[in-house]
Scaffold this motif. Structure first.
Motif, PDB file in Angstrom:
ATOM      1  N   LYS B  20       0.785  -1.237   0.000  1.00  0.00           N
ATOM      2  CA  LYS B  20       0.000   0.000   0.000  1.00  0.00           C
ATOM      3  C   LYS B  20       0.821   1.294   0.000  1.00  0.00           C
ATOM      4  O   LYS B  20       0.468   2.242  -0.667  1.00  0.00           O
ATOM      5  CB  LYS B  20      -1.002  -0.002   1.157  1.00  0.00           C
ATOM      6  CG  LYS B  20      -2.179  -0.902   0.830  1.00  0.00           C
ATOM      7  CD  LYS B  20      -3.432  -0.550   1.575  1.00  0.00           C
ATOM      8  CE  LYS B  20      -4.546  -1.497   1.120  1.00  0.00           C
ATOM      9  NZ  LYS B  20      -5.447  -1.887   2.188  1.00  0.00           N
ATOM     10  N   LYS B  23       1.796   3.909  -3.123  1.00  0.00           N
ATOM     11  CA  LYS B  23       1.077   5.080  -3.623  1.00  0.00           C
ATOM     12  C   LYS B  23       1.655   6.362  -3.055  1.00  0.00           C
ATOM     13  O   LYS B  23       1.917   7.329  -3.779  1.00  0.00           O
ATOM     14  CB  LYS B  23      -0.396   4.970  -3.253  1.00  0.00           C
ATOM     15  CG  LYS B  23      -1.223   6.131  -3.774  1.00  0.00           C
ATOM     16  CD  LYS B  23      -2.655   6.035  -3.312  1.00  0.00           C
ATOM     17  CE  LYS B  23      -3.453   7.218  -3.880  1.00  0.00           C
ATOM     18  NZ  LYS B  23      -4.838   7.148  -3.439  1.00  0.00           N
ATOM     19  N   GLU B 233      -4.887  -3.802 -11.605  1.00  0.00           N
ATOM     20  CA  GLU B 233      -4.877  -2.408 -11.151  1.00  0.00           C
ATOM     21  C   GLU B 233      -4.084  -1.529 -12.133  1.00  0.00           C
ATOM     22  O   GLU B 233      -4.527  -0.444 -12.505  1.00  0.00           O
ATOM     23  CB  GLU B 233      -4.253  -2.377  -9.757  1.00  0.00           C
ATOM     24  CG  GLU B 233      -4.505  -1.117  -8.980  1.00  0.00           C
ATOM     25  CD  GLU B 233      -4.028  -1.270  -7.529  1.00  0.00           C
ATOM     26  OE1 GLU B 233      -4.858  -1.618  -6.679  1.00  0.00           O
ATOM     27  OE2 GLU B 233      -2.838  -1.051  -7.252  1.00  0.00           O
ATOM     28  N   ASN B 236      -6.065  -1.139 -15.222  1.00  0.00           N
ATOM     29  CA  ASN B 236      -7.379  -0.531 -15.022  1.00  0.00           C
ATOM     30  C   ASN B 236      -8.516  -1.397 -15.567  1.00  0.00           C
ATOM     31  O   ASN B 236      -9.421  -0.911 -16.246  1.00  0.00           O
ATOM     32  CB  ASN B 236      -7.396   0.870 -15.652  1.00  0.00           C
ATOM     33  CG  ASN B 236      -8.513   1.740 -15.099  1.00  0.00           C
ATOM     34  OD1 ASN B 236      -8.990   1.515 -13.985  1.00  0.00           O
ATOM     35  ND2 ASN B 236      -8.958   2.716 -15.888  1.00  0.00           N
ATOM     36  N   PHE B 315     -11.666  -3.084  -7.186  1.00  0.00           N
ATOM     37  CA  PHE B 315     -10.651  -2.035  -7.368  1.00  0.00           C
ATOM     38  C   PHE B 315     -11.210  -0.619  -7.278  1.00  0.00           C
ATOM     39  O   PHE B 315     -10.461   0.340  -7.297  1.00  0.00           O
ATOM     40  CB  PHE B 315      -9.884  -2.248  -8.678  1.00  0.00           C
ATOM     41  CG  PHE B 315      -9.099  -3.528  -8.688  1.00  0.00           C
ATOM     42  CD1 PHE B 315      -7.985  -3.671  -7.882  1.00  0.00           C
ATOM     43  CD2 PHE B 315      -9.511  -4.613  -9.455  1.00  0.00           C
ATOM     44  CE1 PHE B 315      -7.271  -4.861  -7.852  1.00  0.00           C
ATOM     45  CE2 PHE B 315      -8.812  -5.803  -9.436  1.00  0.00           C
ATOM     46  CZ  PHE B 315      -7.690  -5.935  -8.637  1.00  0.00           C
ATOM     47  N   ASP B 318     -10.797  -1.368  -3.106  1.00  0.00           N
ATOM     48  CA  ASP B 318      -9.565  -1.962  -2.585  1.00  0.00           C
ATOM     49  C   ASP B 318      -8.400  -1.585  -3.485  1.00  0.00           C
ATOM     50  O   ASP B 318      -8.413  -1.879  -4.678  1.00  0.00           O
ATOM     51  CB  ASP B 318      -9.648  -3.509  -2.607  1.00  0.00           C
ATOM     52  CG  ASP B 318     -10.880  -4.039  -1.885  1.00  0.00           C
ATOM     53  OD1 ASP B 318     -11.212  -3.472  -0.831  1.00  0.00           O
ATOM     54  OD2 ASP B 318     -11.490  -5.000  -2.387  1.00  0.00           O
ATOM     55  N   LEU B 319      -7.402  -0.969  -2.922  1.00  0.00           N
ATOM     56  CA  LEU B 319      -6.216  -0.656  -3.710  1.00  0.00           C
ATOM     57  C   LEU B 319      -5.081  -1.531  -3.220  1.00  0.00           C
ATOM     58  O   LEU B 319      -4.895  -1.692  -2.023  1.00  0.00           O
ATOM     59  CB  LEU B 319      -5.843   0.811  -3.546  1.00  0.00           C
ATOM     60  CG  LEU B 319      -6.881   1.802  -4.058  1.00  0.00           C
ATOM     61  CD1 LEU B 319      -6.469   3.226  -3.714  1.00  0.00           C
ATOM     62  CD2 LEU B 319      -7.061   1.655  -5.561  1.00  0.00           C
ATOM     63  N   GLY B 322      -2.356   1.240  -5.456  1.00  0.00           N
ATOM     64  CA  GLY B 322      -2.970   2.564  -5.518  1.00  0.00           C
ATOM     65  C   GLY B 322      -2.490   3.395  -6.689  1.00  0.00           C
ATOM     66  O   GLY B 322      -2.741   4.593  -6.745  1.00  0.00           O
ATOM     67  N   GLN B 324      -1.957   3.582 -11.088  1.00  0.00           N
ATOM     68  CA  GLN B 324      -2.125   2.966 -12.394  1.00  0.00           C
ATOM     69  C   GLN B 324      -0.938   3.348 -13.234  1.00  0.00           C
ATOM     70  O   GLN B 324      -0.343   4.392 -13.062  1.00  0.00           O
ATOM     71  CB  GLN B 324      -3.427   3.431 -13.059  1.00  0.00           C
ATOM     72  CG  GLN B 324      -4.592   2.553 -12.670  1.00  0.00           C
ATOM     73  CD  GLN B 324      -5.897   3.271 -12.739  1.00  0.00           C
ATOM     74  OE1 GLN B 324      -6.034   4.238 -13.479  1.00  0.00           O
ATOM     75  NE2 GLN B 324      -6.847   2.818 -11.955  1.00  0.00           N
TER      76      GLN B 324
END
Lengths: 329, 329
Positions: B20, B23, B233, B236, B315, B318-319, B322, B324
């Motif tokens: 996480k 990001k 993720e 996308n 998505f 939930d990341l 985080g 793309q």
């Protein structure tokens, strides 16, 4: 000014003594370049070089940022991680291409400060940080950065090709200040425009492509004479240095000056006929440069001051890295 | 076999949750590729890619070896530092060129074990470790390795180009064992000859050069479905996976299997017409491969088992990382 005191302070400087375990680590990897057969320079230089065809070499370097620097100032540690890596590629005569980092942090605030330093470094030096790895949950803060560059095989600057009779040029940007939170950093870049900072990196590419050098290194943690010592060790030669020919900022003690890590500083060796052009190129980008000595066959580094001549390193006994480098020519 | 229990164990696996902070770190470096304008892929893929002319891309990746692994088995940590980096380049369809490392150690015994692991990894995978940096005096043991590779711009495998309608191939070498000191490592290489291990890396170059894939990643710390989640993720998109189509070693619980880090394992997406050739190439080097699902437009990862269908990741909420990814085409 006392030559003995200067020599003692350089010899016992931790920036030099902590290079010793290199030998032990490298000895465990003796056969590494058997596996691909393309390695041109492995351990012992500012960056390693691998043949990728068409006379091109890929340069790779990695620097771990000293824990002390991370503790003293995480922003500055991030900034310096860019500076030291870009200088490693410059010292090989290469073009820096991109960097990646591994950041280990125990708290968000340190993470934020380190990343801000990296961002400012990237903008100053113009080399992108393109990826990396974050350990968000380590019991310590640490930052490792790796850089990749490119150079032609016929232009690369090594540490291992200095020959007796070569002149030693020491070039240091004197327009700097001792960093407030880490006084052994001679900060020459924070206050300068990116254009000049990038030109100082670029000039090494030009000097390399003109083949003006026999060897060279950027001055790093071991300081000016420690860096020279590593070059001598890699080249399996010695040198005589006239202390007062080393470019120096007035008002700073020699004991400190010789241990400083400058933002832009190089130890270079040239054939006597190339010294003038080399110095003129360095000075065109504000790097004050002098012929400060000569490479000799005897494997010692002598320092002279007025009529005194003392031995700083005897490479038959004193090892800095303990390894000699050889290009696979 | 209970789908809810499987989903819970994957979702809460630390190998996924610790991604996480990516990001946050990346957001601090938003503008990095403005400085050179040559960055093709930055954060969010197995390796970053930078244009170096003639349609060639330089790949750079860095991996920090998880502290837990260093504690559990320093030899294995050294070995894995080679394995994970070589796989990062393979996952991009590239040729690995060389590696550098930063080793921080508090004791000589750990240093020796790590270096032995690196040496054996280098000999197994055939990629040289050409340099690095040693911190001989840190209060912790840590190992960071960076790798450089090369790939053609028209053959690179990214994480971000999977499109709805693509088939998902999961390929895992089933000939392995759970590593005794780190059971979440599915060791598929220790007992194999270098020829087969290197062929497993090389096959990804061949699959890439034949342009059989739309996207791909090597299965790493987040496990099979966590790695797929990161690919979704980055692209996308979403996916549906039939649990029982994932290649699996008999006798290992699904909850464990899905969190394992395999020595040779890939999550790949292809146009339906290319699945057969892709699977046949992977199986030629002992990587058992199946079409296990399909990319969908809806941004969810669904898992099906018999008549059940459950959501593993949504998505929109939930990341994992985080971020793309977008190639700079």
């Amino acid at each position: 000014m006392d030559l003995d005191s200067i020599i003692e302070s350089v010899k016992n400087y931790e920036g030099i003594t902590r290079k010793k375990p290199i030998k032990e680590v490298v000895s465990l990897l003796n056969d590494v370049d058997k596996v691909s057969g393309k390695t041109y320079i492995s351990f012992g230089d500012d960056a390693s070089a691998i043949r990728i065809g068409d006379g091109k070499l890929l340069l790779i370097a990695a620097d771990g940022i000293w824990g002390r620097l991370m503790e003293a100032d995480p922003y500055w540690a991030g900034y310096c991680s860019v500076l030291v890596n870009v200088n490693d590629i410059a010292a090989m005569g290469g073009t820096p291409i991109g960097m990646v980092n591994v950041l280990s942090v125990k708290d968000k605030e340190t993470c934020r400060k380190v990343m801000e330093g990296i961002k400012d470094g990237v903008e100053k030096f113009g080399v992108p940080m393109v990826g990396g790895h974050v350990h968000p949950d380590t019991p310590y803060n640490a930052l490792d950065v790796s850089i990749t560059g490119l150079v032609s095989e016929d232009a690369i600057i090594t540490s291992c090709d200095a020959k007796p009779g070569d002149k030693i040029i020491i070039g240091i940007d004197l327009d700097g200040r001792q960093h407030p939170s880490f006084p052994l950093n001679w900060d020459t870049t924070s206050h300068k425009k990116p254009e000049l900072v990038r030109a100082q990196i670029k000039i090494m590419e030009e000097i390399a492509s003109k083949k003006l050098l026999t060897a060279g290194k950027d001055i790093s943690n071991p300081g000016t004479l420690g860096t020279l010592g590593m070059l001598l060790e890699a080249s399996n030669v010695g040198a005589t240095i006239e202390l007062e020919k080393i470019p120096k900022k007035k008002g700073i003690k020699w004991e400190d000056w010789l241990r400083l890590y400058p933002g832009a500083g190089f130890v270079l060796t040239t054939k006597p006929e190339n010294t003038r052009e080399c110095i003129s190129l360095l000075e065109s980008v504000n790097i004050t440069s002098n012929v400060a000595g000569e490479i000799i066959n005897e494997k010692k580094l002598y320092i002279t001051l007025d009529d005194e001549k003392k031995t700083l390193f005897d490479f038959e006994k004193d090892l800095i890295m303990g390894i000699q480098e050889e290009t696979q020519k």
